[in-house]
Design an enzyme around this catalytic site. Structure first.
Site, PDB file in Angstrom:
ATOM      1  N   SER A 149       0.750  -0.970  -0.013  1.00  0.00           N
ATOM      2  CA  SER A 149       0.310  -0.119   0.200  1.00  0.00           C
ATOM      3  C   SER A 149       0.863   1.421   0.540  1.00  0.00           C
ATOM      4  O   SER A 149       1.956   1.625   0.366  1.00  0.00           O
ATOM      5  CB  SER A 149      -0.714  -0.013   0.905  1.00  0.00           C
ATOM      6  OG  SER A 149      -1.769   1.028   1.421  1.00  0.00           O
ATOM      7  N   TYR A 162      -2.374  -0.869  10.661  1.00  0.00           N
ATOM      8  CA  TYR A 162      -2.477  -0.701   8.699  1.00  0.00           C
ATOM      9  C   TYR A 162      -0.991  -0.067   8.385  1.00  0.00           C
ATOM     10  O   TYR A 162      -0.329  -0.439   7.285  1.00  0.00           O
ATOM     11  CB  TYR A 162      -3.805   0.029   8.712  1.00  0.00           C
ATOM     12  CG  TYR A 162      -3.636  -0.125   6.830  1.00  0.00           C
ATOM     13  CD1 TYR A 162      -4.472  -1.996   6.756  1.00  0.00           C
ATOM     14  CD2 TYR A 162      -3.110   0.133   5.919  1.00  0.00           C
ATOM     15  CE1 TYR A 162      -4.637  -1.405   5.301  1.00  0.00           C
ATOM     16  CE2 TYR A 162      -3.650  -0.057   4.713  1.00  0.00           C
ATOM     17  CZ  TYR A 162      -4.325  -0.862   3.785  1.00  0.00           C
ATOM     18  OH  TYR A 162      -4.376  -1.118   2.651  1.00  0.00           O
TER      19      TYR A 162
END
Length: 283
Positions: A149, A162
């Site tokens: 990501s 995250y």
């Protein structure tokens, strides 16, 4: 020329394969004549996804395997690798794509940290360690694609667990690529998929219609396939709002915090707002 592993008869294992990028990748692979194992949670979701993939697979449902497996469970992933070996003879393309979003702050809650890291980071390590040895031993061209990501690179405020998970995926996949290319007779390469804003169940946020800024999962997979052909390790995806040039400036600013000894996450610090805005204007 496409990568030799992306060809009829090859076997792809895709985690998080019942929806989103995982389902789009599995479907694209099936259209190439590959045999597919999709890994996810929820028998109903897996059955529905398998039906969609079977509709384009050359061998129909015989070419599609499903596995309800928690990727954070290393023993379950080891059993999965053995099951794929028994069904299809091994794996040529491994896509470690399973991921979740749960809320966290730097101070907790711990159970959310453990759950998120278990899937997003340990799930990828477990997948690689369960499958890679046999992939290498097959002495065939192969691919390991790990979904990272942009948040693992620029680490924006909002969900530190995250960010930590995806930063870990980046570091792990870089190390994996280095080890694979230094392993004798190894024809397996590792790649880091870095999606942009993609309209998937993970990113939908309760919305039923795709925002104009987002790409579809299919667009993301099409881009991934193009960049695999080009041999990219970092598959940095744009979207309808953020072009690559802007991603590059944001990432350069992030590492600049270290080099310039600015405050942590200075991009979001009010004292640096004007400097950052000026920085992104220039290549």
């Amino acid at each position: 020329m496409s990568h030799p592993a992306l060809s009829a008869g090859s076997v792809a294992v895709v985690t998080g394969g019942a929806s989103g990028i995982g389902l789009a990748a599995a479907t694209a692979f099936a259209r190439l004549g590959m045999r597919i194992c999709i890994v996810d949670l929820g028998e109903d979701r897996l059955a529905e996804a398998a039906g969609k993939i079977a509709g384009v697979a050359r061998g129909g449902r015989d070419d599609v395997m499903t596995a309800a497996v928690d990727v954070s469970d290393v023993a379950a992933m080891t059993r999965l690798a053995a099951d794929v070996q028994a069904r299809f003879g091994g794996c040529d393309v491994l896509v470690n794509n399973a991921g979740i979003q749960v809320p966290t702050s730097a101070l907790g809650p711990r159970e959310n940290w453990e759950r998120l890291l278990g899937v997003n980071l340990w799930g990828i390590v477990n997948g690689c360690q369960a499958f890679a040895a046999n992939m290498i031993a097959r002495k065939r061209p192969g691919l390991i694609i790990n979904t990272g990501s942009k948040q693992g690179i620029t680490t924006p405020p909002g969900n530190p667990a995250y960010n930590v998970s995806k930063a870990g995926v980046k570091a792990y996949t870089e190390a994996l690529a280095h080890e694979l290319r230094n392993t004798e007779d190894c024809q397996i390469s590792a790649h880091l998929l870095i999606p942009g804003f993609v309209f998937t169940p993970l990113a939908a946020g309760g919305r039923s219609e795709k925002p104009d800024a987002a790409w579809t999962a299919e667009q993301t997979v099409d881009f991934m396939m193009q960049r695999l052909e080009a041999g990219d390790f970092y598959i940095l995806c744009p979207d309808n709002d953020v072009p690559r040039a802007l991603d590059e400036r944001r990432m350069l600013w992030a590492i600049g915090d270290v080099v310039e000894n600015r405050p942590a996450l200075s991009r979001w610090h009010p004292d640096y707002a004007e400097a950052f805005a000026e920085f992104v204007k220039h290549k």
